[in-house]
Design a protein around this motif. Structure first.
Motif, mmCIF file in Angstrom:
data_model
loop_
_atom_site.group_PDB
_atom_site.id
_atom_site.type_symbol
_atom_site.label_atom_id
_atom_site.label_comp_id
_atom_site.label_asym_id
_atom_site.label_seq_id
_atom_site.Cartn_x
_atom_site.Cartn_y
_atom_site.Cartn_z
ATOM 1 N N PRO A 1 -0.676 8.622 -10.943
ATOM 2 C CA PRO A 1 -1.762 7.927 -11.075
ATOM 3 C C PRO A 1 -2.463 7.182 -9.619
ATOM 4 C CG PRO A 1 -0.384 7.066 -12.567
ATOM 5 C CD PRO A 1 0.650 8.067 -11.891
ATOM 6 N N VAL A 2 -1.496 7.101 -8.693
ATOM 7 C CA VAL A 2 -1.960 6.649 -7.323
ATOM 8 C C VAL A 2 -1.949 7.665 -6.341
ATOM 9 C CG1 VAL A 2 -0.896 4.314 -7.750
ATOM 10 C CG2 VAL A 2 0.492 6.011 -6.815
ATOM 11 N N LYS A 3 -2.535 7.571 -5.211
ATOM 12 C CA LYS A 3 -2.876 8.320 -4.188
ATOM 13 C C LYS A 3 -2.453 7.364 -2.929
ATOM 14 C CE LYS A 3 -6.627 10.990 -5.947
ATOM 15 N NZ LYS A 3 -7.815 11.509 -5.718
ATOM 16 N N THR B 1 2.002 -1.679 -11.232
ATOM 17 C CA THR B 1 1.200 -0.664 -11.138
ATOM 18 C C THR B 1 2.031 0.616 -11.261
ATOM 19 O OG1 THR B 1 -0.203 -1.691 -9.349
ATOM 20 C CG2 THR B 1 -0.107 0.797 -9.373
ATOM 21 N N THR B 2 1.884 1.588 -11.964
ATOM 22 C CA THR B 2 2.589 2.839 -12.265
ATOM 23 C C THR B 2 2.218 3.846 -11.097
ATOM 24 O OG1 THR B 2 2.238 2.439 -14.650
ATOM 25 C CG2 THR B 2 2.726 4.800 -13.755
ATOM 26 N N VAL B 3 3.202 3.970 -10.621
ATOM 27 C CA VAL B 3 3.338 4.889 -9.457
ATOM 28 C C VAL B 3 3.490 6.414 -9.827
ATOM 29 C CG1 VAL B 3 4.454 5.541 -7.186
ATOM 30 C CG2 VAL B 3 4.131 3.153 -7.654
ATOM 31 N N LEU C 1 12.621 16.435 -10.682
ATOM 32 C CA LEU C 1 13.424 15.488 -9.920
ATOM 33 C C LEU C 1 14.582 14.958 -10.260
ATOM 34 C CD1 LEU C 1 10.600 12.638 -9.326
ATOM 35 C CD2 LEU C 1 11.489 14.357 -7.845
ATOM 36 N N LYS C 2 15.686 14.696 -9.582
ATOM 37 C CA LYS C 2 16.866 14.018 -10.073
ATOM 38 C C LYS C 2 17.054 12.582 -10.048
ATOM 39 C CE LYS C 2 19.668 18.228 -8.744
ATOM 40 N NZ LYS C 2 20.825 18.665 -8.052
ATOM 41 N N LYS C 3 17.965 12.112 -10.780
ATOM 42 C CA LYS C 3 17.975 10.550 -10.779
ATOM 43 C C LYS C 3 18.031 10.250 -9.362
ATOM 44 C CE LYS C 3 20.087 6.659 -12.783
ATOM 45 N NZ LYS C 3 21.252 6.242 -13.619
ATOM 46 N N GLY C 4 17.348 9.215 -8.410
ATOM 47 C CA GLY C 4 17.482 8.720 -7.007
ATOM 48 C C GLY C 4 16.711 9.349 -6.339
ATOM 49 N N ASP C 5 15.951 10.341 -6.723
ATOM 50 C CA ASP C 5 15.006 11.244 -5.674
ATOM 51 C C ASP C 5 13.859 10.373 -5.170
ATOM 52 O OD1 ASP C 5 16.820 13.456 -5.692
ATOM 53 O OD2 ASP C 5 15.589 14.752 -6.815
ATOM 54 N N LYS C 6 13.632 10.490 -4.111
ATOM 55 C CA LYS C 6 12.284 9.626 -3.447
ATOM 56 C C LYS C 6 10.794 10.061 -4.059
ATOM 57 C CE LYS C 6 14.268 8.856 1.140
ATOM 58 N NZ LYS C 6 14.037 9.137 2.549
ATOM 59 N N ILE C 7 10.126 9.136 -4.511
ATOM 60 C CA ILE C 7 9.053 9.332 -5.180
ATOM 61 C C ILE C 7 7.845 8.848 -4.219
ATOM 62 C CG2 ILE C 7 7.218 8.863 -6.922
ATOM 63 C CD1 ILE C 7 9.532 8.539 -8.815
ATOM 64 N N ALA C 8 7.875 7.771 -3.601
ATOM 65 C CA ALA C 8 6.792 7.000 -2.817
ATOM 66 C C ALA C 8 7.495 6.190 -1.998
ATOM 67 C CB ALA C 8 5.665 6.667 -3.441
ATOM 68 N N LYS C 9 6.781 5.981 -0.701
ATOM 69 C CA LYS C 9 7.070 5.044 0.150
ATOM 70 C C LYS C 9 5.988 3.550 0.246
ATOM 71 C CE LYS C 9 8.641 3.764 4.943
ATOM 72 N NZ LYS C 9 8.781 4.045 6.329
ATOM 73 N N ILE D 1 0.903 -1.171 -0.005
ATOM 74 C CA ILE D 1 -0.120 -0.090 0.053
ATOM 75 C C ILE D 1 1.046 1.159 0.141
ATOM 76 C CG2 ILE D 1 -1.588 1.295 1.198
ATOM 77 C CD1 ILE D 1 -2.809 -1.440 2.419
ATOM 78 N N VAL D 2 0.484 2.380 -0.714
ATOM 79 C CA VAL D 2 1.235 3.463 -0.729
ATOM 80 C C VAL D 2 1.045 4.277 0.491
ATOM 81 C CG1 VAL D 2 1.581 5.624 -1.908
ATOM 82 C CG2 VAL D 2 1.079 3.835 -3.363
ATOM 83 N N GLU D 3 2.341 4.280 1.345
ATOM 84 C CA GLU D 3 1.992 4.964 2.721
ATOM 85 C C GLU D 3 2.385 6.447 2.711
ATOM 86 O OE1 GLU D 3 4.063 4.372 6.993
ATOM 87 O OE2 GLU D 3 4.881 3.312 5.207
ATOM 88 N N THR D 4 3.267 6.681 1.751
ATOM 89 C CA THR D 4 3.543 8.293 1.773
ATOM 90 C C THR D 4 4.018 8.477 0.388
ATOM 91 O OG1 THR D 4 4.470 8.067 3.900
ATOM 92 C CG2 THR D 4 5.213 10.033 2.557
ATOM 93 N N LEU D 5 3.511 9.752 -0.119
ATOM 94 C CA LEU D 5 3.817 10.472 -1.578
ATOM 95 C C LEU D 5 4.851 11.663 -1.192
ATOM 96 C CD1 LEU D 5 0.656 10.060 -3.669
ATOM 97 C CD2 LEU D 5 2.787 8.803 -4.037
#
Length: 386
Positions: free
Chosen positions: A191-193, A208-210, A83-91, A71-75
């Motif tokens: 596409p997700v929340k 699933t595409t995040v 963004l730069k390569k390696g930056d966080k998108i989601a947890k 489950i997507v916990e954090t966006l």
């Protein structure tokens, strides 16, 4: 006196009768038709075709979970953010499979039992070895069993932690529960929340595409060309790109790809083309903008040209009607060249000074033309008298 009156009356009726007949005769006669005239002009003829399509990033990546579902916990980001390569998108919060979780917990318990037993044997034999009751070779076996049981317990605990949290104590900050950007660019869409379930990408599942990330510094035009025009274009041609959302500005583009295979659309065969777009710092192009690309197929500069509507055709020949005297026309064959659909190049047959028969004038236009000619005649008479 009566005789004179009678003669006058008879003459009056005869005159009236003849006048009526003359009026009816003149009315029955068709008035001569008048035609407008136009002259050829020196202009440029540009033959071009238009391809419809859209502008998209050359690099557009769909970011998906790798090796973990949950489950997507954090966006950490939002659309439009750079963004730069390696930056966080989601947890991703892992929801462990109950069968795997039960098996991992059972493995930890068995490993704990084996470790405690091996520890007892190790401590006992170690005391005997220190008192030199047993040799070093006899002590080596319980020592090896103790270390193996210790490692197995640690491995079982790491496996349990991995199933529960998706990370082990050995990996430190490296974890697949944090979804990171694989390229440098802009986030186009998420596409997700938070709270959405996601599936990992593997051999059997697309995943699933995040997030969708694209490099907006390199854009291409992707469009379609009809089969009747695809044979006239080639790679390297220059295009003029008109984007509907950006008015009064045309972007330069260079054709770099023509599909070798056509696709049937609405009863016609269409071929895909791609062209690199020269970006302008004053205009930001968003992904998906609809656009039209003008492709110049052929060009003639400063040539004698005529409106195509003035041409007439007979078998395989084309001709025009030249005015030799006021409203008197003569047929003359011409040799034509390149056409842009409106004007056509004239190679031979007429000159720039010739007047070509055009459309039939309306009654109002005829009256204006007749008035103009009368005014010209009056001016000429005044000049001759003076």
């Amino acid at each position: 006196m009566k005789k004179v009156f009678r003669i006058v009356l008879i003459v009056f009726f005869i005159g009236l009768f003849l006048g009526t007949i003359g009026f009816l005769y003149n009315k029955s006669q068709e008035k001569p038709e008048m035609y407008d005239t136009k002259s050829p002009e020196i202009t440029d003829i540009i033959k071009k075709t238009v391809a419809t399509g859209s502008v998209i990033p050359r690099k557009e990546i769909k970011i998906k979970p790798q090796g973990v579902s949950g489950i997507v916990e954090t966006l950490f980001v939002q659309p439009g953010q750079m963004l730069k390569k390696g930056d966080k998108i989601a947890k991703i919060k892992i929801i462990p499979d109950m069968i795997n979780l039960n098996s991992a917990e059972s493995r930890v318990e068995r490993a704990q039992i084996n470790f405690e037993d091996a520890q007892i044997n190790y401590n006992r034999d170690k005391l005997l070895y220190e008192k030199k009751v047993i040799s070093e070779s006899d002590f080596q076996k319980p020592r090896l069993a103790y270390r193996s049981a210790q490692e197995e317990l640690k491995s079982a605990k790491d496996n349990l932690q991995l199933i529960k949290e998706g990370v082990t104590s050995k990996s430190g900050a490296v974890t697949n529960t944090i979804i990171r950007s694989t390229i440098e660019g802009m986030i186009l869409d998420i596409p997700v929340k938070e709270g959405y379930s996601v599936i990992q990408s593997n051999t059997f599942n697309e995943g699933t595409t995040v997030a969708i990330v694209a490099d907006m510094g390199e854009m291409i035009f992707q469009g379609k060309v009809d089969e009747t025009e695809v044979g006239k274009i080639k790679q390297g041609m220059n295009l003029k790109l008109t984007i509907g959302a950006i008015e009064d500005y045309k972007f330069n583009a260079h054709l770099e790809y023509i599909s070798p295979k056509g696709v049937a659309e609405n009863g016609a065969i269409q071929f895909e083309i791609k062209a690199s777009v020269e970006l302008d710092k004053d205009h930001f192009i968003r992904s998906g903008y609809s656009a039209n690309a003008e492709i110049v197929l052929d060009k003639r500069e400063k040539v004698l040209a005529l409106n195509e509507s003035l041409l007439e055709f007979s078998n395989d020949s084309s001709f025009v009607n030249i005015e030799t005297a006021p409203q008197v026309f003569e047929k003359r064959f011409v040799k034509t060249g390149l056409s842009d659909g409106i004007n056509i190049e004239i190679l031979d047959g007429i000159s720039k000074d010739d007047k070509i028969k055009g459309e039939k004038m309306s009654k109002i236009e005829q009256m204006k033309e007749m008035k103009r000619k009368k005014d010209e005649e009056k001016k000429n008479k005044k000049k001759s008298n003076s």
